[in-house]
Design a protein around this motif. Structure first.
Motif, PDB file in Angstrom:
ATOM      1  N   ASP A 197       0.819  -1.208   0.000  1.00  0.00           N
ATOM      2  CA  ASP A 197       0.000   0.000   0.000  1.00  0.00           C
ATOM      3  C   ASP A 197       0.856   1.263   0.000  1.00  0.00           C
ATOM      4  O   ASP A 197       0.420   2.318  -0.481  1.00  0.00           O
ATOM      5  CB  ASP A 197      -0.933   0.010   1.210  1.00  0.00           C
ATOM      6  N   LEU A 198       2.065   1.162   0.542  1.00  0.00           N
ATOM      7  CA  LEU A 198       2.986   2.298   0.549  1.00  0.00           C
ATOM      8  C   LEU A 198       3.708   2.474  -0.789  1.00  0.00           C
ATOM      9  O   LEU A 198       4.443   3.444  -0.963  1.00  0.00           O
ATOM     10  CB  LEU A 198       4.020   2.130   1.662  1.00  0.00           C
ATOM     11  N   GLY A 199       3.496   1.539  -1.719  1.00  0.00           N
ATOM     12  CA  GLY A 199       4.136   1.635  -3.023  1.00  0.00           C
ATOM     13  C   GLY A 199       5.369   0.789  -3.172  1.00  0.00           C
ATOM     14  O   GLY A 199       6.119   0.938  -4.148  1.00  0.00           O
ATOM     15  N   VAL A 200       5.632  -0.108  -2.212  1.00  0.00           N
ATOM     16  CA  VAL A 200       6.805  -0.978  -2.316  1.00  0.00           C
ATOM     17  C   VAL A 200       6.641  -1.906  -3.515  1.00  0.00           C
ATOM     18  O   VAL A 200       5.576  -2.488  -3.738  1.00  0.00           O
ATOM     19  CB  VAL A 200       7.007  -1.788  -1.017  1.00  0.00           C
ATOM     20  N   SER A 201       7.713  -2.031  -4.293  1.00  0.00           N
ATOM     21  CA  SER A 201       7.706  -2.879  -5.477  1.00  0.00           C
ATOM     22  C   SER A 201       8.104  -4.309  -5.149  1.00  0.00           C
ATOM     23  O   SER A 201       7.615  -5.255  -5.744  1.00  0.00           O
ATOM     24  CB  SER A 201       8.695  -2.346  -6.518  1.00  0.00           C
ATOM     25  N   ARG A 202       9.013  -4.447  -4.182  1.00  0.00           N
ATOM     26  CA  ARG A 202       9.720  -5.717  -4.033  1.00  0.00           C
ATOM     27  C   ARG A 202      10.115  -5.908  -2.573  1.00  0.00           C
ATOM     28  O   ARG A 202      10.616  -4.993  -1.928  1.00  0.00           O
ATOM     29  CB  ARG A 202      10.983  -5.641  -4.887  1.00  0.00           C
TER      30      ARG A 202
END
Length: 314
Positions: free
Chosen positions: A276-281
């Motif tokens: 949800d925070l935008g972490v990709s990996r």
């Protein structure tokens, strides 16, 4: 449900449609790299990550910057000692390239100012071509002064030299004739080959948690590799610095990947919050010590449990 250690994802940062992906920190014995790389790919991991150190001093100082007491531990086990082998990350990734088909191959992280940028560019472009364009450069400035002293490299200006290295690498990988001069490096005009597989610059992901590293990631990186946060709240504060630096540099609308490890986050809810925070990996680190998977069969058991208990539920 608590699961020991996550993995990585190559989705463009802040692109929720790509979904959270998982990578693997290669902590198994090198004799098992080929088998474990193939098993990880089959299980759904999308990247493999290898570390980089050149040499350790006879006595390891308590200088590790990402722990309260200066000592790197995982599952209570100290991970750095003078007897730890320092394998060449580019040889490791070249070997893994031959054993896999689709996974991204990542240095996590390469200590960039220990290398001359011409040599670094060549090693990375070589593996990139041999892997069909699957290399990502994770880089940092380093923290162990003894490594720099051993090769006669300056430690105090390593951050500024890394800024120059990032510019030089991108120019070497994309321009036909390169001429460069600043207070740290001077060469040219030269022609640099091989170029990366797809004739564009290899992605550069900046690692670190210091204010300078966070700003460098936003200002110059194609991504940020988070190291050392103590909680999701701590991670969120670091990410705000990265994103502000992206905005200040006019790069907020460019593709950007965010990578973290599962060392601090080990539940499905944690991973959902990171997504949800935008972490990709998220990079999974199999258990260390007595519970560490030490053979391909034991690693397969761990990887399939992680796939079913975590990947399938995030």
């Amino acid at each position: 449900m608590t699961v020991s250690n996550p993995v990585e994802n190559p989705a463009a940062a802040n692109d929720k449609s790509a979904g959270l992906q998982f990578g693997l920190q290669m902590v198994v014995g090198t004799r098992h790299y080929a088998a474990v790389g193939a098993i990880a790919e089959e299980a759904g991991f999308t990247s493999l990550h290898v570390p980089d150190h050149l040499v350790y001093p006879d006595r390891m100082p308590a200088d590790y910057p990402y722990s309260d007491d200066g000592i790197l531990r995982l599952d209570g086990v100290e991970l750095l000692s003078p007897n730890l082998a320092c394998y060449d990350p580019f040889v490791q990734l070249g070997f893994l390239a031959a054993a896999t088909q689709t996974v991204r191959l990542t240095t996590a992280v390469c200590i960039a100012p220990l290398y001359h940028p011409l040599a670094l560019a060549r090693s990375l472009a070589t593996v990139d071509r041999m892997s069909g364009g699957r290399i990502d450069l994770g880089l940092g400035v380093g923290w162990l002064a003894a490594e720099f002293n051993a090769v006669g490299a300056a430690f105090h200006n390593r951050g500024r030299r890394t800024d120059s290295i990032i510019e030089i690498l991108r120019r070497l990988w994309t321009e036909d004739v390169i001429d460069f001069e600043d207070e740290y490096y001077r060469f040219g005009p030269i022609r640099f080959n091989p170029k990366p597989f797809n004739r564009t610059a290899i992605p550069i992901h900046v690692g670190g948690s210091s204010p300078a590293a966070l700003k460098r990631a936003g200002r110059l990186g194609d991504g940020w590799i988070e190291i050392g946060s103590s909680s999701i709240e701590d991670f969120t504060a670091m990410l705000a610095v990265v994103n502000q630096a992206r905005a200040d540099a006019g790069r907020a609308d460019k593709p950007f990947e965010i990578t973290t490890t599962a060392v601090r986050y080990d539940t499905v809810d944690d991973y959902r919050r990171l997504a949800d925070l935008g972490v990709s990996r998220v990079v999974a680190v199999p258990a260390i010590g007595a519970d560490r998977p030490r053979t391909p069969d034991s690693f397969r058991d761990w990887a399939l449990r992680f796939r079913d208990n975590v990947m399938a539920r995030v």
